[in-house]
Design a protein around this motif. Structure first.
Motif, PDB file in Angstrom:
ATOM      1  N   GLU A   1       0.835  -1.348  -0.067  1.00 58.57           N
ATOM      2  CA  GLU A   1       0.064  -0.051   0.100  1.00 58.57           C
ATOM      3  C   GLU A   1       0.944   1.146   0.186  1.00 58.57           C
ATOM      4  N   ASP A   2       2.070   1.048   0.318  1.00 58.66           N
ATOM      5  CA  ASP A   2       2.744   2.327   0.407  1.00 58.66           C
ATOM      6  C   ASP A   2       3.852   2.468  -0.710  1.00 58.66           C
ATOM      7  N   LEU A   3       3.716   1.431  -1.741  1.00 55.92           N
ATOM      8  CA  LEU A   3       4.421   1.550  -2.851  1.00 55.92           C
ATOM      9  C   LEU A   3       3.602   2.029  -4.167  1.00 55.92           C
ATOM     10  N   VAL A   4       4.178   2.497  -5.171  1.00 59.23           N
ATOM     11  CA  VAL A   4       3.242   2.794  -6.324  1.00 59.23           C
ATOM     12  C   VAL A   4       3.929   2.147  -7.712  1.00 59.23           C
ATOM     13  N   ALA A   5       3.191   1.398  -8.209  1.00 58.96           N
ATOM     14  CA  ALA A   5       3.597   0.861  -9.640  1.00 58.96           C
ATOM     15  C   ALA A   5       2.824   1.684 -10.685  1.00 58.96           C
ATOM     16  N   THR A   6       3.581   1.604 -11.872  1.00 56.49           N
ATOM     17  CA  THR A   6       2.984   2.301 -13.193  1.00 56.49           C
ATOM     18  C   THR A   6       2.760   1.172 -14.242  1.00 56.49           C
ATOM     19  N   ALA A   7       1.841   1.277 -14.810  1.00 57.28           N
ATOM     20  CA  ALA A   7       1.342   0.278 -15.984  1.00 57.28           C
ATOM     21  C   ALA A   7       1.848   1.014 -17.304  1.00 57.28           C
ATOM     22  N   MET A   8       2.688   0.063 -17.958  1.00 55.02           N
ATOM     23  CA  MET A   8       3.262   0.697 -19.231  1.00 55.02           C
ATOM     24  C   MET A   8       3.352  -0.390 -20.442  1.00 55.02           C
ATOM     25  N   ARG A   9       3.466   0.012 -21.518  1.00 54.11           N
ATOM     26  CA  ARG A   9       3.294  -0.926 -22.599  1.00 54.11           C
ATOM     27  C   ARG A   9       3.942  -0.336 -23.939  1.00 54.11           C
ATOM     28  N   LEU A  10       4.947  -1.281 -24.502  1.00 54.60           N
ATOM     29  CA  LEU A  10       5.378  -1.039 -25.837  1.00 54.60           C
ATOM     30  C   LEU A  10       4.308  -1.409 -26.577  1.00 54.60           C
ATOM     31  N   ARG A  11       3.477  -0.637 -27.277  1.00 56.42           N
ATOM     32  CA  ARG A  11       2.429  -1.221 -27.925  1.00 56.42           C
ATOM     33  C   ARG A  11       2.658  -1.687 -29.223  1.00 56.42           C
ATOM     34  N   ASP A  12       3.714  -1.544 -30.065  1.00 52.93           N
ATOM     35  CA  ASP A  12       3.991  -2.200 -31.279  1.00 52.93           C
ATOM     36  C   ASP A  12       5.640  -2.049 -31.094  1.00 52.93           C
ATOM     37  N   TRP A  13       6.108  -3.461 -31.296  1.00 49.63           N
ATOM     38  CA  TRP A  13       7.646  -3.346 -31.018  1.00 49.63           C
ATOM     39  C   TRP A  13       8.166  -2.973 -32.270  1.00 49.63           C
ATOM     40  N   ASN A  14       7.593  -2.800 -33.271  1.00 52.37           N
ATOM     41  CA  ASN A  14       8.253  -2.195 -34.751  1.00 52.37           C
ATOM     42  C   ASN A  14       8.161  -0.628 -34.546  1.00 52.37           C
ATOM     43  N   ASP A  15       7.368  -0.070 -33.680  1.00 56.61           N
ATOM     44  CA  ASP A  15       7.384   1.291 -33.576  1.00 56.61           C
ATOM     45  C   ASP A  15       8.122   1.909 -32.430  1.00 56.61           C
ATOM     46  N   LEU A  16       9.253   2.413 -32.814  1.00 55.93           N
ATOM     47  CA  LEU A  16      10.278   2.865 -31.654  1.00 55.93           C
ATOM     48  C   LEU A  16      10.171   4.501 -31.653  1.00 55.93           C
ATOM     49  N   SER A  17       9.154   5.111 -32.166  1.00 54.10           N
ATOM     50  CA  SER A  17       9.186   6.602 -32.277  1.00 54.10           C
ATOM     51  C   SER A  17       9.186   7.234 -31.043  1.00 54.10           C
ATOM     52  N   ASN A  18       8.683   6.337 -29.893  1.00 57.27           N
ATOM     53  CA  ASN A  18       8.610   6.967 -28.364  1.00 57.27           C
ATOM     54  C   ASN A  18       9.813   6.850 -27.770  1.00 57.27           C
ATOM     55  N   ALA A  19      10.909   6.242 -28.451  1.00 53.52           N
ATOM     56  CA  ALA A  19      12.043   5.913 -27.568  1.00 53.52           C
ATOM     57  C   ALA A  19      12.932   7.062 -27.702  1.00 53.52           C
ATOM     58  N   ASP A  20      14.050   7.141 -26.681  1.00 52.04           N
ATOM     59  CA  ASP A  20      15.123   8.218 -26.959  1.00 52.04           C
ATOM     60  C   ASP A  20      15.775   7.852 -28.087  1.00 52.04           C
ATOM     61  N   ASP A  21      16.569   8.878 -28.640  1.00 53.87           N
ATOM     62  CA  ASP A  21      17.319   8.530 -30.109  1.00 53.87           C
ATOM     63  C   ASP A  21      18.337   7.490 -29.569  1.00 53.87           C
ATOM     64  N   SER A  22      19.073   7.722 -28.497  1.00 56.31           N
ATOM     65  CA  SER A  22      20.109   6.956 -28.484  1.00 56.31           C
ATOM     66  C   SER A  22      19.959   5.579 -27.996  1.00 56.31           C
ATOM     67  N   GLU A  23      18.709   5.199 -27.359  1.00 54.25           N
ATOM     68  CA  GLU A  23      18.176   3.997 -26.951  1.00 54.25           C
ATOM     69  C   GLU A  23      17.629   3.319 -28.361  1.00 54.25           C
TER      70      GLU A  23
END
Length: 235
Positions: free
Chosen positions: A174-196
């Motif tokens: 109860e005192d810890l927070v988690a965030t639900a995330m998703r790579l919606r399409d592995w072929n689309d890396l447009s949201n990734a940092d340039d270096s990554e």
């Protein structure tokens, strides 16, 4: 040299045992004794891919993660973790499963020996994105602690704000927070940092490389060996 390799869980029981012991020890340091992704049934699941960080010579395990594919036998750990708070996670997973398959990057951890080297915060997430292109899936889920949300964003994951409280849940305590995330399409890396993005694409094209990594503790050599033995064997 620090080495990263990948394998189907049942193909290396000894390594799985080391993974479990190290992960459990780390969780206990934070007072966490129950976590859905730590259920050990995955060691018998051929659709669970283990990412292991170890010393290449001594085989000492420094950390790792798992990619668990959704199957009829095994649900994704994220659905067990947050489904009781928001049932929409089931619909989201099932929709991705129907359009080509989905999986979860879970059980990320690193030992104190490599703390501050970026292995748990950057490298394992990068490998998860790399491997997603080699698996029969279209998307990848991850449930992030606050310190690792930035990690997810770096490799192209987005916060699923339609779930919970703008993607946030109180988990695993109860005192810890988690965030639900998703790579919606592995072929689309447009949201990734340039270096990554560059590193992910490079590793997808050449799964065995030695790369100079830079973390808060300095520069070090890291050997990637990401070809998954027996991946396409029938089980």
């Amino acid at each position: 040299m620090i080495h990263i390799r990948t394998f189907r869980a049942p193909d290396d029981p000894e390594a799985c045992s080391k993974f479990i012991v190290g992960h459990k020890r780390l969780l206990e340091l934070y007072g966490i004794t129950q976590i859905t992704s730590n259920v050990q049934e995955w060691v018998e699941d051929y659709k669970t891919i283990v990412i292991l960080v170890e010393d290449k010579e001594t085989k000492f395990v420094y950390g790792g993660a798992r990619i668990q594919l959704k199957t009829d036998r095994f649900e994704l750990p994220i659905s067990s973790a947050i489904g009781r708070y928001d049932a929409k996670i089931y619909d989201m997973i099932n929709a991705d499963d129907q359009r080509g398959g989905t999986c979860e990057l879970c059980g990320l951890w690193n030992s104190r020996e490599v703390a501050g080297m970026g292995i748990g915060s950057h490298v394992l997430a990068r490998v998860g994105s790399v491997l997603s292109a080699k698996l029969p899936i279209v998307s990848l889920f991850v449930l992030c602690a606050p310190a690792t949300v930035r990690m997810g964003k770096r490799v192209g994951c987005v916060v699923e704000t339609s779930l919970g409280n703008n993607g946030l849940f109180y988990y695993p305590k109860e005192d810890l927070v988690a965030t639900a995330m998703r790579l919606r399409d592995w072929n689309d890396l447009s949201n990734a940092d340039d270096s990554e993005r560059e590193k992910i694409i490079s590793l997808r094209e050449n799964m065995h490389q030695v790369i100079e990594e830079r973390g808060p503790k300095g520069v070090y050599q890291l050997e990637y060996n990401l070809d998954i033995p027996n991946l396409h064997d029938a089980v």
